[in-house]
Design a protein around this motif. Structure first.
Motif, short mmCIF file in Angstrom:
data_model
loop_
_atom_site.label_atom_id
_atom_site.label_comp_id
_atom_site.label_asym_id
_atom_site.label_seq_id
_atom_site.Cartn_x
_atom_site.Cartn_y
_atom_site.Cartn_z
N ASP A 153 -41.97 49.16 76.76
CA ASP A 153 -43.09 48.64 75.97
C ASP A 153 -43.50 47.23 76.39
O ASP A 153 -44.39 46.64 75.78
CB ASP A 153 -42.71 48.61 74.48
N GLY A 154 -42.84 46.69 77.40
CA GLY A 154 -43.15 45.32 77.80
C GLY A 154 -42.80 44.31 76.72
O GLY A 154 -43.50 43.32 76.52
N LYS A 155 -41.69 44.54 76.03
CA LYS A 155 -41.35 43.71 74.87
C LYS A 155 -40.02 42.96 75.04
O LYS A 155 -39.34 42.66 74.05
CB LYS A 155 -41.25 44.60 73.61
N LEU A 156 -39.63 42.71 76.26
CA LEU A 156 -38.40 41.94 76.48
C LEU A 156 -38.61 40.48 76.10
O LEU A 156 -39.74 40.04 75.88
CB LEU A 156 -38.00 42.03 77.96
N PHE A 157 -37.50 39.75 76.01
CA PHE A 157 -37.55 38.30 75.79
C PHE A 157 -36.82 37.69 76.99
O PHE A 157 -35.62 37.91 77.17
CB PHE A 157 -36.86 37.96 74.46
N ALA A 158 -37.56 36.95 77.81
CA ALA A 158 -36.99 36.41 79.05
C ALA A 158 -36.45 35.00 78.83
O ALA A 158 -37.14 34.14 78.26
CB ALA A 158 -38.05 36.38 80.14
N LEU A 159 -35.22 34.77 79.29
CA LEU A 159 -34.57 33.46 79.18
C LEU A 159 -34.48 32.87 80.58
O LEU A 159 -33.59 33.21 81.35
CB LEU A 159 -33.17 33.64 78.59
N VAL A 160 -35.41 32.00 80.89
CA VAL A 160 -35.60 31.60 82.28
C VAL A 160 -34.89 30.29 82.62
O VAL A 160 -34.97 29.32 81.87
CB VAL A 160 -37.10 31.49 82.60
N GLY A 161 -34.22 30.29 83.76
CA GLY A 161 -33.66 29.06 84.33
C GLY A 161 -34.23 28.85 85.71
O GLY A 161 -34.29 29.78 86.52
#
Lengths: 282, 282, 282, 282
Positions: free
Chosen positions: B119-127
């Motif tokens: 669904d394109g509903k991830l939560f990205a934790l970017v470094g």
């Protein structure tokens, strides 16, 4: 809790007689208009249904079996509702002592804190005979939104410890998460923001975000009492063959917090203790 | 996750080339119509933006620096988006290797599982660098509902480990609670019913009630992978001076579960393992 | 240790040049007649064989790779003997850096304390190439009664951590034993008397009876340094898939001791800390 | 232990009557020429001094208070010497029950195993009244080289648990050391060789080197029983406010070993279990 309960029951039309082991608190109750008994024994003598809520197992033993305790006088036919958070074996130990005096005992620790007492919205976890619970219902129902009969004496306490064990784990896990992140260069606000989207985020976590950010806590459960609950859970587990490495780890952390003077802080202050005191560079 | 991600990106109009270290999975991707490269090196050669998602730190090192790895060819000007759950130091180790080849690396582990990918509903934790994140956005945005920039390389992984540490604690705490209660005579259904009213009850707990009651799990995260994540968290903590007694306890339990053959089970099956295997009478 | 080592080597006929990151200690060395270099880089420039012994991994990295560090000048053909207690991966990280400069590195942490240095009775646990160890022998043999080649770089440190992990466990186990007994009404002297007949009684335990009874300790290893060693052991274990619940428990206790200001005490004072600070009544 | 004790006492000139809850063992005792009683109650009826040694707390309760138990008949004036390794509270619970029947109870767990029984070289850790110990001396002295009066009922058991807690820690620490080293590439023989020079090396460690190298063990204490002892220690500690993170970690490991079928192995086989079963790659 005791003061709030007596207030609630009076509002609901019961005649209530109170006593507190702490003289200051007894005075406060009296100032609030509550009829005061001389000691626990007198409470039991005066009342048909006797509610107790104290901090821990030794305290409850004193109140029941001590010189001026509940069982010091004639309690034939009376019903005791013990609402503390205790070890199951304490419930199993007290019940026959009470019955030997012709009375009955159920335990009824609760989920909920003072606001839920005031609104009669606690959740009671009852251990004891079903017939005794039925007799207690008219009182318990005024304080609760739900009553669950968990089994014979001891089962109510066991369920309460099982719930609080998770609470201790939850706050210690948050403490370790935030400490790990802090040492890796993450900002506290940013971490708390993400953690609120963790799959295990809960209303309770949300209610503690403020104190975890450093705001003055609205006290719900102090670290010393939570430590005592986890200690009771670990003891109950170890006595019955349940290895509890997570809870033992939680207990070590809570004990260190108490040793450092954080005992009367709200459990939401544990992450701060871990981050500010327990972290050590090489 | 990789297959679902490539599917999602193709649906969103991207040209995608794929490869999997596992031949069977590569074949399945090809059968699904995905263009397949010969190896990781060829993926990097063919694409401008390269996404990787693998199980663990050694695997990701092989894919980047191994003989047929990403960095084996000319990758000048390319952008790598590493989406695995790894140790922060792995991100800090890979970034300069990638930059030495004229390319850039951000890490972007995610909260969410396959349905959220679809669904394109991830939560990205970017470094990583903010400019590199900006370049990645057109791709990441097709897979996510939210993107948080946590800091430089390593910070995304640190946040993901901090989240998963709590997940491990949560399921191990439930395991200890249910084991404690079981030994005290409480019924499983009854306990799960009460626990859903614990202050820390969460949507995730609710979603796992079925498997905790013994139903066949809808797999979200297997015990072996969770164990690896907690091991990474404990290592990261110990390396930076964070004592993690709770997580170490969780790790001991998860390791025992894997040792007993529960590794490929869903994490919701941990309570059953603890209750049925680890409990011991005198 | 460094001062005692330089003294020992001078007595054994070596030309020694010294330097300490701490100015006061450098001055004391100079007052003792030791030739002093300006910085670590100058030590490496002046000597053929360079010995280092510091507290921890970050410190050793600075001394090797920092601006005025060993590797800042020409070290072609030189041999480094690193004698600190470090993480194996630090050894594996430094060795190629040293070799890239045309020099060689062995690690040689030791069992033994200052009296053993003075008498040349240390036990060296060497990691690195055997040919490099052979070159180091003329120096090492003057300080040791035994030299064991444990394997390539990293293996010497691994063995030292494995030994110290047991030391931490030993003192924490004594702490828990004495605390348990104290709470059950046993006298400290009586318990220590019995423990000396436990199957695991050791010469080391005997040497710590005095401090465990409350006498002023003869310092052998401070709590802060032991905590650092156990942290290194837990990190090394977690990084390589070894669950270490006992060591994690030890680390929690040592961290609490440091947090309470016991860090510079001798490890023999840990039982007192546990008994006097960590024990809590209900 | 019981068989060896009855043999020793007969050799020393006592009239001994025996019984074992296990029929096969009772038969073996009879075959060895021991006079056999019908049940525990009959033993108590026939003898003036009654020795018991069983595995655990529930067992001892059954033998004292069960239908055919010691206290089922007239035991006025008799002396019970309870030699199991139990929780202090069990001793404190049994003593008044015995006294209510006009008899006396001391506890006397011992340090030592079967060879020490045969040679009369045990070390007795006695809890109970000093006058009752004096009455027991003629019997105890034939089995022991030393008798220590630790305090009132419970104190003997507390001391024994405090000793065994250290034994569990010792073997679990060795397990973690050897596992850590194995993962870092060290050879087992080499590690055991070094560990014998650790400051905490002991005669007991030396006696277990063979089994730790993989030789068939000479059984001294099985893993299941040690687990039970550590469980008792953790329970006793938790009940009295002693956080025991190390012992809880030991308990988790021993529980995992029992769960994997290692329960009847010698405790010297724990390192092998940890190394071969609990270690997991990513």
């Amino acid at each position: 809790m005791g003061a709030a309960m007596s207030q609630r029951l009076r509002e609901q039309g019961f005649d209530v007689v109170g006593w507190d082991v702490n003289g200051d608190r007894t005075k406060a109750l009296a100032d609030g208009g509550l009829q005061i008994a001389a000691d626990a024994r007198a409470v039991a003598a005066d009342c048909e249904i006797i509610i107790s809520i104290v901090t821990e197992d030794h305290g409850v033993r004193r109140i029941f079996t001590g010189p001026q305790g509940f069982l010091g006088g004639d309690v034939n036919g009376k019903l005791f509702i013990e609402m503390s958070t205790l070890q199951p074996m304490t419930g199993r130990e007290l019940a026959p002592l009470v019955e030997a005096k012709g009375a009955r005992l159920i335990e009824s620790p609760v989920l909920g804190t003072i606001p839920q007492v005031r609104d009669g919205k606690l959740f009671a976890l009852v251990g004891g005979r079903i017939e005794d619970l039925d007799r207690a219902r008219p009182v318990l129902e005024k304080m609760t939104r739900r009553i669950a009969h968990m089994g014979p004496n001891g089962c109510g306490y066991a369920m309460k410890l099982a719930v609080n064990l998770g609470l201790g784990a939850y706050i210690q896990a948050l403490s370790e998460s935030l400490a790990l992140g802090a040492k890796q260069g993450l900002a506290l606000d940013q971490m708390l923001d993400v953690l609120q989207e963790a799959p295990y985020a809960s209303g309770w976590m949300k209610s503690k975000i403020g104190v975890m950010k450093g705001e003055k806590p609205e006290m719900t459960l102090d670290i010393r009492t939570l430590r005592k609950d986890i200690m009771s859970a670990v003891a109950t587990g170890a006595l019955s063959g349940v290895p509890m490495p997570l809870s033992a780890g939680t207990l070590a952390s809570l004990s260190a917090a108490v040793a450092n003077g954080y005992g009367s802080g709200d459990l939401g202050e544990l992450p701060k203790f871990v981050r500010e005191v327990m972290l050590q560079n090489f």
